[in-house]
Design a protein around this motif. Structure first.
Motif, PDB file in Angstrom:
ATOM      1  N   THR A  60      -5.582  -1.552 -11.359  1.00 31.85           N
ATOM      2  CA  THR A  60      -6.153  -0.250 -11.702  1.00 31.85           C
ATOM      3  C   THR A  60      -7.317   0.051 -10.780  1.00 31.85           C
ATOM      4  N   ALA A  61      -7.275   1.176 -10.114  1.00 31.30           N
ATOM      5  CA  ALA A  61      -8.343   1.561  -9.197  1.00 31.30           C
ATOM      6  C   ALA A  61      -9.604   1.924  -9.967  1.00 31.30           C
ATOM      7  N   PRO A  62     -10.770   1.619  -9.431  1.00 32.51           N
ATOM      8  CA  PRO A  62     -12.023   1.982 -10.108  1.00 32.51           C
ATOM      9  C   PRO A  62     -12.280   3.477 -10.048  1.00 32.51           C
ATOM     10  N   THR A  63     -13.174   3.919 -10.874  1.00 32.29           N
ATOM     11  CA  THR A  63     -13.575   5.325 -10.872  1.00 32.29           C
ATOM     12  C   THR A  63     -14.112   5.695  -9.493  1.00 32.29           C
ATOM     13  N   GLY A  64     -13.700   6.829  -9.006  1.00 36.73           N
ATOM     14  CA  GLY A  64     -14.157   7.280  -7.698  1.00 36.73           C
ATOM     15  C   GLY A  64     -13.120   7.137  -6.611  1.00 36.73           C
ATOM     16  N   PHE A  65     -12.070   6.349  -6.883  1.00 33.62           N
ATOM     17  CA  PHE A  65     -11.019   6.214  -5.876  1.00 33.62           C
ATOM     18  C   PHE A  65     -10.063   7.391  -5.973  1.00 33.62           C
ATOM     19  N   LYS A  66      -9.740   7.971  -4.809  1.00 35.87           N
ATOM     20  CA  LYS A  66      -8.805   9.082  -4.742  1.00 35.87           C
ATOM     21  C   LYS A  66      -7.467   8.573  -4.228  1.00 35.87           C
ATOM     22  N   THR A  67      -6.399   8.893  -4.932  1.00 39.97           N
ATOM     23  CA  THR A  67      -5.064   8.448  -4.540  1.00 39.97           C
ATOM     24  C   THR A  67      -4.776   8.827  -3.094  1.00 39.97           C
ATOM     25  N   ASP A  69      -6.357   7.521  -0.540  1.00 41.01           N
ATOM     26  CA  ASP A  69      -7.510   7.247   0.306  1.00 41.01           C
ATOM     27  C   ASP A  69      -7.383   5.855   0.923  1.00 41.01           C
ATOM     28  N   SER A  70      -7.918   5.675   2.109  1.00 39.19           N
ATOM     29  CA  SER A  70      -7.887   4.376   2.772  1.00 39.19           C
ATOM     30  C   SER A  70      -9.220   3.640   2.684  1.00 39.19           C
ATOM     31  N   MET A  71     -10.191   4.244   2.046  1.00 43.64           N
ATOM     32  CA  MET A  71     -11.475   3.604   1.777  1.00 43.64           C
ATOM     33  C   MET A  71     -11.515   3.284   0.279  1.00 43.64           C
ATOM     34  N   ARG A  72     -11.622   2.009  -0.050  1.00 43.37           N
ATOM     35  CA  ARG A  72     -11.466   1.556  -1.435  1.00 43.37           C
ATOM     36  C   ARG A  72     -12.803   1.131  -2.023  1.00 43.37           C
ATOM     37  N   PRO A  73     -13.286   1.843  -3.059  1.00 41.67           N
ATOM     38  CA  PRO A  73     -14.569   1.491  -3.678  1.00 41.67           C
ATOM     39  C   PRO A  73     -14.550   0.087  -4.270  1.00 41.67           C
ATOM     40  N   ASP A  74     -15.716  -0.532  -4.273  1.00 40.54           N
ATOM     41  CA  ASP A  74     -15.882  -1.874  -4.814  1.00 40.54           C
ATOM     42  C   ASP A  74     -15.885  -1.808  -6.346  1.00 40.54           C
ATOM     43  N   PRO A  75     -14.896  -2.421  -7.001  1.00 43.81           N
ATOM     44  CA  PRO A  75     -14.872  -2.370  -8.468  1.00 43.81           C
ATOM     45  C   PRO A  75     -15.944  -3.233  -9.119  1.00 43.81           C
ATOM     46  N   TYR A  76     -16.633  -4.066  -8.332  1.00 38.52           N
ATOM     47  CA  TYR A  76     -17.632  -4.986  -8.892  1.00 38.52           C
ATOM     48  C   TYR A  76     -19.011  -4.748  -8.283  1.00 38.52           C
ATOM     49  N   ALA A  77     -19.254  -3.529  -7.859  1.00 35.64           N
ATOM     50  CA  ALA A  77     -20.497  -3.212  -7.155  1.00 35.64           C
ATOM     51  C   ALA A  77     -21.731  -3.448  -8.004  1.00 35.64           C
ATOM     52  N   GLY A  78     -21.598  -3.360  -9.327  1.00 27.12           N
ATOM     53  CA  GLY A  78     -22.761  -3.502 -10.196  1.00 27.12           C
ATOM     54  C   GLY A  78     -23.109  -4.928 -10.566  1.00 27.12           C
ATOM     55  N   GLU A  79     -22.306  -5.895 -10.134  1.00 30.04           N
ATOM     56  CA  GLU A  79     -22.553  -7.286 -10.518  1.00 30.04           C
ATOM     57  C   GLU A  79     -23.683  -7.914  -9.697  1.00 30.04           C
ATOM     58  N   ASP A 387      -4.393  -0.138  -4.904  1.00 26.02           N
ATOM     59  CA  ASP A 387      -3.453   0.980  -4.953  1.00 26.02           C
ATOM     60  C   ASP A 387      -2.116   0.638  -4.321  1.00 26.02           C
ATOM     61  N   GLU A 388      -2.041  -0.487  -3.608  1.00 23.44           N
ATOM     62  CA  GLU A 388      -0.824  -0.847  -2.878  1.00 23.44           C
ATOM     63  C   GLU A 388      -0.272  -2.214  -3.263  1.00 23.44           C
ATOM     64  N   GLN A 389      -0.944  -2.933  -4.155  1.00 28.57           N
ATOM     65  CA  GLN A 389      -0.573  -4.305  -4.519  1.00 28.57           C
ATOM     66  C   GLN A 389      -0.513  -5.205  -3.287  1.00 28.57           C
ATOM     67  N   VAL A 390      -1.564  -5.130  -2.485  1.00 28.38           N
ATOM     68  CA  VAL A 390      -1.639  -5.921  -1.262  1.00 28.38           C
ATOM     69  C   VAL A 390      -2.963  -6.677  -1.215  1.00 28.38           C
ATOM     70  N   PRO A 391      -2.937  -8.004  -1.149  1.00 26.84           N
ATOM     71  CA  PRO A 391      -4.158  -8.762  -0.837  1.00 26.84           C
ATOM     72  C   PRO A 391      -4.435  -8.634   0.658  1.00 26.84           C
ATOM     73  N   ASP A 392      -5.553  -8.046   1.008  1.00 25.08           N
ATOM     74  CA  ASP A 392      -5.853  -7.751   2.405  1.00 25.08           C
ATOM     75  C   ASP A 392      -6.960  -8.667   2.933  1.00 25.08           C
ATOM     76  N   ALA A 393      -6.785  -9.133   4.168  1.00 23.35           N
ATOM     77  CA  ALA A 393      -7.813  -9.950   4.823  1.00 23.35           C
ATOM     78  C   ALA A 393      -8.003  -9.479   6.260  1.00 23.35           C
ATOM     79  N   THR A 394      -8.138  -8.161   6.439  1.00 25.87           N
ATOM     80  CA  THR A 394      -8.261  -7.606   7.782  1.00 25.87           C
ATOM     81  C   THR A 394      -9.518  -8.075   8.504  1.00 25.87           C
ATOM     82  N   PRO A 395     -10.727  -7.995   7.911  1.00 28.58           N
ATOM     83  CA  PRO A 395     -11.900  -8.473   8.653  1.00 28.58           C
ATOM     84  C   PRO A 395     -11.935 -10.000   8.668  1.00 28.58           C
TER      85      PRO A 395
END
Length: 440
Positions: A60-67, A69-79, A387-395
């Protein structure tokens, strides 16, 4: 760097062709989907609860993510961090850290590891899970682990019996099918001065995932990379293409480079084998691989803040990547070691990989020189594209501990993030296409 490929005689290849690894039993495979996930991770949390039970991952995408979009907000930014490790207390936790991490903490007083709550965010398409379950009883290792047979797109060996099988899980893991990203690569010298190495556009393709019902042929191309550099000015117009096949003895990894000044495409070998990226350990035939075991380790994970950072230069501080951007969590990883075979040549005498149990990504690696000394250390920054069910490790990044330098590559935040795209045409994956793309 120089790579000299070892020769293998025809009689040796004939002998290895019949060296097939035994399959796991049906009883062992029945653990998948029960005690284990379909890719072989332990479902249960650990004894003290610091690693939670697996519950399906982040879908589930966090609040603020637009379907779309290629920039994905951090769902744990407040931790906030649960623990901070530095040179003063690193010995207390060194059994859970890579050698590179411990070395950096002891070498630099201001280096720190911010440890956050663990989230098992990995989520994969159902077809990948189903195929991985089938592979458990059907897949077979060949050629001393250098090749395989009867594997469907997915994790080939969810219950690995050897180091080579674990490495194939890493290399063939699901990372999406086709991606495009514009990125920066930054280098920091021993004086702590950052410089832009390249800005480029990367197309990555995993052709084996384009047809989920087609078994993988042991000479299929499983990975393709096409880079076109747009900056800085001295590099603009250069391009690189890499291709890796599933049987390196029959079809070795290949690389091509286009240089505008020469106006021709030439085949090279160095990039296919010697790059320090933890995701490019494709010279399997050069090493003897050992599955050391599984352990709990503190590694970079859910690094949305770094992956999608809009100011690439802000990531770079003297001596090490800015700790403000790196999120560390405790996860279970498989430890796999590769020792260079007698007669083989490579810049690394030994390589140690740390493979995340939930994704099979190499979240970190240590590399040792011919004297057995720690030479380089690498980290991949893993985040779930929810949004894509992909574990990404680009950087990813690499520290050169002998020179006191480091490089961070795949910085996509300043250029719009990671795009999941339709496949390029076949004509765009031939070396001849590079000359046209590389015109300034």
């Amino acid at each position: 760097m120089k790579f000299v490929k070892s020769l293998v005689t025809a009689s040796f290849l004939t002998t290895l062709a019949f060296d097939a690894q035994a399959l796991v039993t049906s009883q062992e495979a029945s653990e998948l989907g029960a005690r284990l996930t379909m890719v072989g991770a332990e479902k249960a949390g650990n004894a003290d609860g610091s690693i939670p039970a697996y519950s399906g991952g982040l879908t589930t995408a966090p609040t603020g993510f637009k379907t779309g979009d290629s920039m994905r907000p951090d769902p744990y930014a407040g931790e906030k961090p649960l623990l901070v490790i530095n040179g003063k207390n690193v010995d207390q936790y060194k059994s859970m850290l890579t050698e590179t991490t411990v070395t950096l903490a002891k070498r630099f007083p201001d280096y720190r590891i911010d440890v956050y709550p663990t989230h098992r965010t990995a989520s994969l398409p159902q077809a990948v899970l189903d195929n991985s379950r089938k592979n458990a009883t059907d897949a077979r290792s060949l050629n001393g682990g250098l090749a395989f047979d009867n594997v469907l797109p997915g994790v080939p060996f969810p219950i690995p019996q050897s180091g080579a099988e674990a490495m194939w899980n890493f290399l063939l893991r699901y990372q999406g099918v086709n991606t495009r990203s514009k990125y920066d690569s930054w280098s920091v010298d021993s004086a702590g001065v950052p410089s832009l190495a390249v800005t480029g556009e990367a197309f990555v393709s995993f052709p084996i995932y384009e047809n989920m019902s087609k078994p993988i042929n042991n000479s299929d191309i499983y990975y393709q990379l096409k880079l076109s550099y747009t900056g800085p000015a001295r590099r603009a117009g250069e391009s690189i293409m890499l291709k890796n096949a599933t049987n390196p003895l029959q079809r070795p990894g290949r690389a091509w480079q286009y240089m505008p000044a020469q106006r021709r495409v030439k085949q090279i070998s160095i990039l296919a084998y010697d790059t320090p990226n933890p995701g490019t350990a494709r010279a399997l035939e050069l090493y003897d691989w050992t599955l050391v075991g599984k352990k709990e380790m503190i590694v970079p994970y859910n690094t949305y803040k770094l992956t999608y950072a809009r100011d690439a230069k802000s990531l770079t501080t003297p001596n090490f990547i800015s700790p403000d951007f790196v999120r560390w969590e405790k996860h279970r990883v498989y430890v796999v070691e590769g020792n260079l075979k007698p007669g083989a040549k490579h810049i690394y005498q030994k390589r140690r990989f740390y493979l995340d149990e939930d994704t099979w990504a190499a979240v970190a690696s240590d590399q040792f020189d011919t004297r057995g000394q720690l030479y380089r250390g690498s980290f991949a920054f893993l985040s779930q594209s929810y949004d894509e069910q992909v574990p990404d490790a680009t950087p990813f990044m690499t520290y050169d501990l002998s020179l006191g330098t480091y490089n961070i590559n795949g910085v996509v935040g300043p250029h719009g993030g990671i795009h999941y795209i339709q496949p390029l045409s076949t004509a765009q994956w031939v070396p001849e296409s590079m000359a046209g793309a590389g015109v300034r």
